[in-house]
Design a protein around this motif. Structure first.
Motif, PDB file in Angstrom:
ATOM      1  N   MET A 147       0.844  -1.194   0.000  1.00 53.40           N
ATOM      2  CA  MET A 147       0.000   0.000   0.000  1.00 53.40           C
ATOM      3  C   MET A 147       0.881   1.247   0.000  1.00 53.40           C
ATOM      4  O   MET A 147       1.958   1.261   0.583  1.00 53.40           O
ATOM      5  CB  MET A 147      -0.900   0.010   1.235  1.00 53.40           C
ATOM      6  N   GLY A 148       0.388   2.273  -0.650  1.00 58.05           N
ATOM      7  CA  GLY A 148       1.176   3.496  -0.725  1.00 58.05           C
ATOM      8  C   GLY A 148       0.319   4.733  -0.770  1.00 58.05           C
ATOM      9  O   GLY A 148      -0.897   4.670  -1.042  1.00 58.05           O
ATOM     10  N   TRP A 149       0.945   5.840  -0.481  1.00 60.08           N
ATOM     11  CA  TRP A 149       0.347   7.171  -0.653  1.00 60.08           C
ATOM     12  C   TRP A 149       1.210   7.944  -1.644  1.00 60.08           C
ATOM     13  O   TRP A 149       2.440   7.979  -1.520  1.00 60.08           O
ATOM     14  CB  TRP A 149       0.289   7.922   0.678  1.00 60.08           C
ATOM     15  N   TYR A 150       0.536   8.536  -2.597  1.00 66.06           N
ATOM     16  CA  TYR A 150       1.174   9.384  -3.592  1.00 66.06           C
ATOM     17  C   TYR A 150       0.509  10.752  -3.530  1.00 66.06           C
ATOM     18  O   TYR A 150      -0.586  10.892  -2.971  1.00 66.06           O
ATOM     19  CB  TYR A 150       0.991   8.791  -4.993  1.00 66.06           C
ATOM     20  N   ARG A 151       1.164  11.736  -4.125  1.00 65.64           N
ATOM     21  CA  ARG A 151       0.544  13.056  -4.200  1.00 65.64           C
ATOM     22  C   ARG A 151       0.861  13.697  -5.544  1.00 65.64           C
ATOM     23  O   ARG A 151       1.854  13.361  -6.193  1.00 65.64           O
ATOM     24  CB  ARG A 151       1.004  13.946  -3.046  1.00 65.64           C
ATOM     25  N   GLN A 152      -0.013  14.626  -5.897  1.00 67.42           N
ATOM     26  CA  GLN A 152       0.137  15.286  -7.187  1.00 67.42           C
ATOM     27  C   GLN A 152      -0.351  16.716  -7.088  1.00 67.42           C
ATOM     28  O   GLN A 152      -1.395  16.993  -6.485  1.00 67.42           O
ATOM     29  CB  GLN A 152      -0.661  14.537  -8.258  1.00 67.42           C
ATOM     30  N   VAL A 153       0.427  17.612  -7.688  1.00 69.13           N
ATOM     31  CA  VAL A 153       0.015  19.005  -7.832  1.00 69.13           C
ATOM     32  C   VAL A 153      -0.174  19.283  -9.311  1.00 69.13           C
ATOM     33  O   VAL A 153       0.439  18.604 -10.154  1.00 69.13           O
ATOM     34  CB  VAL A 153       1.033  19.977  -7.209  1.00 69.13           C
ATOM     35  N   PRO A 154      -0.994  20.257  -9.650  1.00 72.86           N
ATOM     36  CA  PRO A 154      -1.260  20.543 -11.063  1.00 72.86           C
ATOM     37  C   PRO A 154       0.028  20.811 -11.835  1.00 72.86           C
ATOM     38  O   PRO A 154       0.899  21.550 -11.370  1.00 72.86           O
ATOM     39  CB  PRO A 154      -2.154  21.784 -11.005  1.00 72.86           C
ATOM     40  N   GLY A 155       0.149  20.175 -12.981  1.00 72.25           N
ATOM     41  CA  GLY A 155       1.308  20.390 -13.834  1.00 72.25           C
ATOM     42  C   GLY A 155       2.516  19.544 -13.496  1.00 72.25           C
ATOM     43  O   GLY A 155       3.545  19.639 -14.171  1.00 72.25           O
ATOM     44  N   LYS A 156       2.395  18.718 -12.472  1.00 73.96           N
ATOM     45  CA  LYS A 156       3.521  17.871 -12.089  1.00 73.96           C
ATOM     46  C   LYS A 156       3.103  16.418 -12.064  1.00 73.96           C
ATOM     47  O   LYS A 156       1.914  16.089 -11.954  1.00 73.96           O
ATOM     48  CB  LYS A 156       4.065  18.290 -10.721  1.00 73.96           C
ATOM     49  N   GLN A 157       4.107  15.548 -12.135  1.00 77.75           N
ATOM     50  CA  GLN A 157       3.829  14.115 -12.075  1.00 77.75           C
ATOM     51  C   GLN A 157       3.460  13.693 -10.657  1.00 77.75           C
ATOM     52  O   GLN A 157       3.874  14.316  -9.671  1.00 77.75           O
ATOM     53  CB  GLN A 157       5.066  13.329 -12.529  1.00 77.75           C
ATOM     54  N   ARG A 158       2.679  12.641 -10.597  1.00 77.45           N
ATOM     55  CA  ARG A 158       2.356  12.067  -9.302  1.00 77.45           C
ATOM     56  C   ARG A 158       3.628  11.490  -8.692  1.00 77.45           C
ATOM     57  O   ARG A 158       4.404  10.825  -9.377  1.00 77.45           O
ATOM     58  CB  ARG A 158       1.290  10.978  -9.485  1.00 77.45           C
TER      59      ARG A 158
END
Length: 117
Positions: A34-45
Motif C-alpha cells: 500500500m502506498g500514498w502518492y501526491r500530485q500538484v497541477p502540472g507535475k507528475q504524481r
C-alpha cells in the motif's frame, strides 16, 4: 476489482497535522503493498510513502521524519499521519494498492490536502 476510499484530507496551517485513511474493499488486503502518492497541477504524481505486505516502509526524502505510514490488516485500512506540515505538502493525495502476483495497481479517488496560513 479493488476499491479504495480515502478520507481525512482538509486544510491546515503550517506546522499542523493531518491524518489520512484509505479503506480497501478486498479480502486479501494483507497481500497488497500500500502506498500514498501526491500530485500538484502540472507535475507528475510522486510517491510519498509505501508499506509492504510485511510492514517494511519507505518514504520520500521530503517527508522523512514528518510523515508515518501504517496499516491495520484487520480493518483493511492504510493510514498516513502527517505532522509538521509545510505549504509544499499541498497536493491531492492518492491511495495506491499494488499486488505483485497480478502486477496490478489500484487507485483511490484522491483527497485534497492544503497547507496554508
Amino acid at each position: 476489482q479493488v476499491q479504495l476510499v480515502e478520507s481525512g484530507g482538509g486544510s491546515v496551517q503550517p506546522g499542523g497535522s493531518l491524518g489520512l485513511s484509505c479503506a480497501a474493499s478486498t479480502s486479501i488486503f494483507v497481500t497488497f503493498a500500500m502506498g500514498w502518492y501526491r500530485q500538484v497541477p502540472g507535475k507528475q504524481r510522486e510517491l510519498v510513502a509505501r508499506i509492504t505486505a510485511t510492514g517494511s516502509t519507505n518514504y520520500a526524502d521530503s517527508v522523512k521524519g514528518r510523515f508515518t505510514i501504517s496499516r491495520d490488516n484487520a480493518k483493511n485500512t492504510v493510514y498516513l499521519q502527517m505532522n509538521n506540515l509545510k505549504p509544499e505538502d499541498t497536493a491531492v493525495y492518492y491511495c495506491n494498492a499494488y499486488l505483485a502476483i497480478w502486477n496490478r495497481d489500484y487507485w483511490g479517488q484522491g483527497t485534497q490536502v492544503t497547507v496554508s496560513s
